[in-house]
Design a protein around this motif. Structure first.
Motif, PDB file in Angstrom:
ATOM      1  N   LEU A 153      48.389  78.816  95.760  1.00  0.00           N
ATOM      2  CA  LEU A 153      49.093  80.068  96.024  1.00  0.00           C
ATOM      3  C   LEU A 153      48.375  80.900  97.103  1.00  0.00           C
ATOM      4  O   LEU A 153      48.824  81.967  97.474  1.00  0.00           O
ATOM      5  CB  LEU A 153      49.195  80.871  94.714  1.00  0.00           C
ATOM      6  CG  LEU A 153      50.234  81.966  94.639  1.00  0.00           C
ATOM      7  CD1 LEU A 153      51.648  81.424  94.839  1.00  0.00           C
ATOM      8  CD2 LEU A 153      50.152  82.706  93.311  1.00  0.00           C
ATOM      9  N   GLY A 154      47.256  80.382  97.593  1.00  0.00           N
ATOM     10  CA  GLY A 154      46.550  81.073  98.669  1.00  0.00           C
ATOM     11  C   GLY A 154      45.668  82.213  98.206  1.00  0.00           C
ATOM     12  O   GLY A 154      45.346  83.109  98.981  1.00  0.00           O
ATOM     13  N   ILE A 155      45.281  82.223  96.931  1.00  0.00           N
ATOM     14  CA  ILE A 155      44.361  83.261  96.448  1.00  0.00           C
ATOM     15  C   ILE A 155      42.968  82.891  96.976  1.00  0.00           C
ATOM     16  O   ILE A 155      42.421  81.848  96.625  1.00  0.00           O
ATOM     17  CB  ILE A 155      44.361  83.343  94.905  1.00  0.00           C
ATOM     18  CG1 ILE A 155      45.778  83.556  94.359  1.00  0.00           C
ATOM     19  CG2 ILE A 155      43.408  84.439  94.430  1.00  0.00           C
ATOM     20  CD1 ILE A 155      46.452  84.854  94.749  1.00  0.00           C
ATOM     21  N   SER A 156      42.419  83.771  97.820  1.00  0.00           N
ATOM     22  CA  SER A 156      41.264  83.367  98.631  1.00  0.00           C
ATOM     23  C   SER A 156      39.941  83.879  98.062  1.00  0.00           C
ATOM     24  O   SER A 156      39.212  84.614  98.714  1.00  0.00           O
ATOM     25  CB  SER A 156      41.455  83.881 100.054  1.00  0.00           C
ATOM     26  OG  SER A 156      41.577  85.292 100.039  1.00  0.00           O
TER      27      SER A 156
ATOM     28  N   ILE B 291      56.726  82.554  99.728  1.00  0.00           N
ATOM     29  CA  ILE B 291      57.962  83.177  99.249  1.00  0.00           C
ATOM     30  C   ILE B 291      57.704  83.850  97.908  1.00  0.00           C
ATOM     31  O   ILE B 291      58.160  84.969  97.655  1.00  0.00           O
ATOM     32  CB  ILE B 291      59.088  82.118  99.179  1.00  0.00           C
ATOM     33  CG1 ILE B 291      59.427  81.712 100.612  1.00  0.00           C
ATOM     34  CG2 ILE B 291      60.303  82.639  98.445  1.00  0.00           C
ATOM     35  CD1 ILE B 291      60.180  80.432 100.734  1.00  0.00           C
ATOM     36  N   ILE B 292      56.918  83.186  97.060  1.00  0.00           N
ATOM     37  CA  ILE B 292      56.537  83.778  95.769  1.00  0.00           C
ATOM     38  C   ILE B 292      55.667  85.011  96.006  1.00  0.00           C
ATOM     39  O   ILE B 292      55.867  86.065  95.398  1.00  0.00           O
ATOM     40  CB  ILE B 292      55.773  82.736  94.918  1.00  0.00           C
ATOM     41  CG1 ILE B 292      56.681  81.557  94.586  1.00  0.00           C
ATOM     42  CG2 ILE B 292      55.209  83.367  93.648  1.00  0.00           C
ATOM     43  CD1 ILE B 292      57.908  81.936  93.806  1.00  0.00           C
ATOM     44  N   ARG B 293      54.699  84.883  96.918  1.00  0.00           N
ATOM     45  CA  ARG B 293      53.810  86.011  97.209  1.00  0.00           C
ATOM     46  C   ARG B 293      54.615  87.215  97.701  1.00  0.00           C
ATOM     47  O   ARG B 293      54.392  88.342  97.277  1.00  0.00           O
ATOM     48  CB  ARG B 293      52.771  85.612  98.278  1.00  0.00           C
ATOM     49  CG  ARG B 293      51.718  84.634  97.808  1.00  0.00           C
ATOM     50  CD  ARG B 293      50.805  84.230  98.977  1.00  0.00           C
ATOM     51  NE  ARG B 293      50.023  85.356  99.446  1.00  0.00           N
ATOM     52  CZ  ARG B 293      48.719  85.508  99.235  1.00  0.00           C
ATOM     53  NH1 ARG B 293      48.033  84.588  98.588  1.00  0.00           N
ATOM     54  NH2 ARG B 293      48.092  86.571  99.694  1.00  0.00           N
TER      55      ARG B 293
ATOM     56  N   PRO C   2      47.898  89.335 105.250  1.00  0.00           N
ATOM     57  CA  PRO C   2      47.463  89.595 103.869  1.00  0.00           C
ATOM     58  C   PRO C   2      48.524  89.178 102.848  1.00  0.00           C
ATOM     59  O   PRO C   2      48.195  88.764 101.749  1.00  0.00           O
ATOM     60  CB  PRO C   2      47.265  91.114 103.838  1.00  0.00           C
ATOM     61  CG  PRO C   2      47.003  91.496 105.255  1.00  0.00           C
ATOM     62  CD  PRO C   2      47.879  90.573 106.063  1.00  0.00           C
ATOM     63  N   PHE C   3      49.787  89.281 103.224  1.00  0.00           N
ATOM     64  CA  PHE C   3      50.867  89.002 102.272  1.00  0.00           C
ATOM     65  C   PHE C   3      51.262  87.525 102.264  1.00  0.00           C
ATOM     66  O   PHE C   3      51.419  86.920 101.217  1.00  0.00           O
ATOM     67  CB  PHE C   3      52.105  89.846 102.612  1.00  0.00           C
ATOM     68  CG  PHE C   3      51.850  91.314 102.546  1.00  0.00           C
ATOM     69  CD1 PHE C   3      51.754  91.948 101.318  1.00  0.00           C
ATOM     70  CD2 PHE C   3      51.685  92.070 103.707  1.00  0.00           C
ATOM     71  CE1 PHE C   3      51.508  93.307 101.233  1.00  0.00           C
ATOM     72  CE2 PHE C   3      51.439  93.429 103.634  1.00  0.00           C
ATOM     73  CZ  PHE C   3      51.343  94.052 102.396  1.00  0.00           C
ATOM     74  N   ILE C   4      51.471  86.964 103.458  1.00  0.00           N
ATOM     75  CA  ILE C   4      51.975  85.585 103.538  1.00  0.00           C
ATOM     76  C   ILE C   4      51.087  84.776 104.491  1.00  0.00           C
ATOM     77  O   ILE C   4      51.487  84.439 105.611  1.00  0.00           O
ATOM     78  CB  ILE C   4      53.472  85.570 103.968  1.00  0.00           C
ATOM     79  CG1 ILE C   4      53.749  86.500 105.164  1.00  0.00           C
ATOM     80  CG2 ILE C   4      54.370  85.979 102.803  1.00  0.00           C
ATOM     81  CD1 ILE C   4      55.177  86.381 105.707  1.00  0.00           C
TER      82      ILE C   4
END
Ligand SMILES: [Zn+2]
Length: 684
Positions: A112-115, A381-383, A519-521
């Motif tokens: 999900l790209g949580i960094s 898209i979820i983010r 930051p969002f996508i």
């Protein structure tokens, strides 16, 4: 080469002879950002993402673009009765449970790209050591005290029933499935003995009360200090401050910090060595251990101190409202008692993201599991859908139609469209190369984008992510307007040089949008970089509104950023769509019934108690429709009920059936029958 001892930047001027050189520039602000640790007893779901992970990730990504000195730590919470409970349910050892879910959740977050800088775990030896050391300091300072406590004990299971091993009715709100440590319904922090009608969650056994010696943390003594400290927090969300004030009003209670359990970190004091440290006492220390793990990995094992033991560090905890008490009250009190660590600077806690009206609660198995969702939708898209519907100040509703609409009507129609039309035009008319600038083009758009970026920054600083996203999408709207107003499809026919200048500007704007949206996508921003044929070095906040791409630079391959989506046929578990036979259906007896009376259930926002007449029979049904109808709307109506449903108790009130209603998102309508049908009729 000499580094500044404060900010570690390489100093380029000729240094004076002293060894300790303090860089003349201001020291960079240090940040520690945490997301609430995830219980490694189930798959992480979207409610968790909306509560503590996505807002933290957006914030951290923004700060990194700004060049701030920030670390983002999180991990799996692997002790406590929640883990043991799952192990009992799945018939495996707690270790198998934590290994399975730690790995699975770590992967979901990455997908999900949580960094995170690190996603650690509390079963690491480094955490055991840190937690024991922390506990021992509190004990050695004489802060903890012993008290003989009455505990619930199951004679059948031969064990003490702490925390989640016990369930009963909440003494505060009447919720029947309150746990021994907390009521999920009203958020009250509880002890097992406060529960009404307690039962073992493992066997259903009714426990007996038994004495046991426990160590206590004197939380009540810290109330004044906490109150004073929190009163100075002028920039905290009002909902978080109000929760705390509520608890102060009731008066803080001392907390047992030990448990008679096997699964946990052993208490580091001989006299109590058979006990474990209460999970909510050791878990927050996990943020410190995770930071140690991070810098050990980086080969700088002592550097964690520069964050945790530096009073100017801004420690920011992201979490859902059910965790406020632990992070705003109990953990700070423990840190005050310990004395060596920085206290939290802000807790931008979120409310709940509801799906179909109920809280996405992992412990109840409701909601959508991230790993399954990502099989259906791209992570961005979820983010985007969650960020634009983030429960910042109140609970919000989440539904899949909204996800599809946001993709099609915003991401694709505004951002995707702008990038695509500019790149397609550049490819067909300018050989896929950034065309030359032109003196006649209007350049005010760059100032407007810079102004917007400042506004977006100020929203980020105040943890207003929804507002930041709205302004970010407005920049993409501005970009489309610029393209439309300049009509490059006409310009190319009569003023090719000016058309080149317009397209040059549009390509610079794509670059700015790539930074603003990242930051969002972030996955989309990577695609934008590919389309621009550039690397991350041009992605910093100060480059927004700048002209970064030189004319003559060749662009990369075009990609459609957001293909159109259709509503998926199902995103929930397959069971829900299983077909049934007519025989199975005929087991459900539906009847018409007339509403005789209707009254609100005390202490419940959602429930009504209805008396109904169905033929010769009168029934009482408790129904969750109070937010949609007033009692007088219902009295006299002919409705449809499930007549042969086993009776159940809701908030302690018997319900002998179910009222049928149609529900879509937040809208709910009860099912009535056409025309003048009497009560007691069969519905089939
Ligand atoms: Zn409650």
């Amino acid at each position: 080469m000499i580094n500044c001892i404060s900010c570690r930047n390489v100093l380029t001027f000729n240094p004076p002879s002293e060894i300790n050189i303090l860089h003349s520039m201001k020291t960079k602000q240090k940040y520690i950002v945490t997301s609430a640790l995830t219980y490694a007893n189930g798959y992480t779901h979207l409610g968790h993402i909306a509560g503590s992970l996505l807002p933290a990730d957006i914030y951290v990504r923004y700060r990194r673009l700004n060049g701030d000195d920030i670390i983002y730590v999180c991990g799996s919470d692997e002790y406590g009765t929640a883990i043991e409970m799952s192990a009992i349910k799945e018939g495996v050892s707690p270790t198998e449970i934590i290994n399975k879910y730690h790995e699975a959740n770590k992967k979901s977050y990455a997908d999900l790209g949580i960094s995170f800088d690190i996603y650690s775990r509390t079963s690491n030896p480094s955490h055991t050591e840190t937690a024991r050391e922390f506990f021992k300091v509190l004990y050695d300072k004489g802060i903890l005290y012993e008290k003989t406590d009455q505990q619930l004990f199951s004679e059948k299971e031969n064990r003490f029933l702490a925390d989640r091993f016990i369930e009963g009715t909440c003494p505060v709100c009447g919720y029947e499935e309150a746990r021994g440590d907390q009521c999920e319904n009203c958020g009250s922090s509880l002890s097992p003995l406060q529960l009404i009608n307690p039962k073992s969650k493992i066997s259903g056994d009714t426990p007996v009360i038994k004495d046991s010696k426990q160590l206590y943390f004197p939380l009540s003594k810290y109330q004044d200090d906490l109150n004073q400290w929190l009163s100075a927090k002028k920039n905290w969300k009002p909902n978080v401050i109000n929760y705390c004030k509520g608890w102060f009003k009731t008066g803080l209670q001392d907390r047992a910090v030990t448990r008679d359990l096997d699964w946990g970190i052993k208490v580091p004091i001989d006299k109590y060595k058979d006990k474990v440290i209460y999970v909510w006492i050791e878990a927050p220390v996990g943020y410190i251990s995770a930071t140690k793990d991070l810098f050990t990995e980086r080969g700088e094992p002592d550097k964690w101190k520069e964050y945790w033991q530096q009073p100017d560090t801004k420690l920011i905890h992201f979490l859902g409202k059910d965790n406020v008490i632990f992070h705003a009250i109990i953990f700070p009190a423990m840190l005050m008692a310990h004395g060596d660590y920085v206290l939290v600077d802000n807790i931008p806690a979120n409310e709940f993201l509801n799906m179909g009206g109920e809280k996405f609660s992992k412990s109840k198995g409701i909601g959508s599991v991230v790993k399954d969702v990502l099989k259906v939708y791209e992570p961005d898209i979820i983010r985007y859908a969650i960020a634009s519907n983030m429960p910042e100040n109140k609970d919000t509703e989440f539904n899949w139609e909204d996800v599809v609409n946001k993709n099609n009507n915003e991401l694709a129609a505004i951002l995707g469209n702008f990038v695509n039309r500019v790149v397609v035009f550049t490819k067909s008319k300018f050989d896929n190369v950034v065309p030359a600038k032109h003196h006649e083009t209007q350049n005010e758009i760059f100032d407007e984008i810079k102004k917007a970026a400042d506004l977006i920054s100020s929203h980020f600083e105040k943890f207003r992510f929804k507002d930041a996203l709205t302004e970010t999408m407005n920049c993409a709207r501005m970009a489309n307007k610029y393209f439309n107003d300049n009509e490059p499809w006409n310009l190319i026919k009569n003023n090719q040089d000016k058309c080149a200048g317009v397209l040059n500007n549009c390509i610079q704007i794509i670059h700015s949008l790539g930074i603003l949206f990242s930051p969002f996508i972030p996955f989309t921003s990577d695609k934008i970089l590919n389309v621009l044929n550039k690397d991350m070095s041009v992605f910093t906040w100060d480059k927004i509104g700048e002209e970064v791409l030189k004319s003559g630079h060749r662009l990369g391959e075009n990609h459609i950023l957001f293909p159109q989506l259709e509503l998926p046929k199902q995103t929930e578990s397959a069971e829900q769509n299983q077909l049934i036979t007519i025989d199975e259906f005929s087991k459900v007896k539906l009847k018409t019934a007339k509403v005789l009376s209707c009254e609100a259930v005390p202490k419940s926002k959602k429930l009504y108690k209805l008396k109904l007449k169905s033929g010769n029979i009168e029934k009482q049904i408790v129904s969750g429709i109070a937010e949609h109808y007033s009692p007088e709307d219902l009295i006299g109506k002919i409705v449809v009920i499930v007549d042969n449903l086993k009776s159940a108790k809701l908030m302690g009130i018997e319900s002998q059936g179910m009222l049928l209603a149609a529900k879509n998102g937040s809208s709910l309508k009860i099912i009535t029958v056409d025309g003048g049908m009497t009560d007691g009729a069969n519905v089939s």
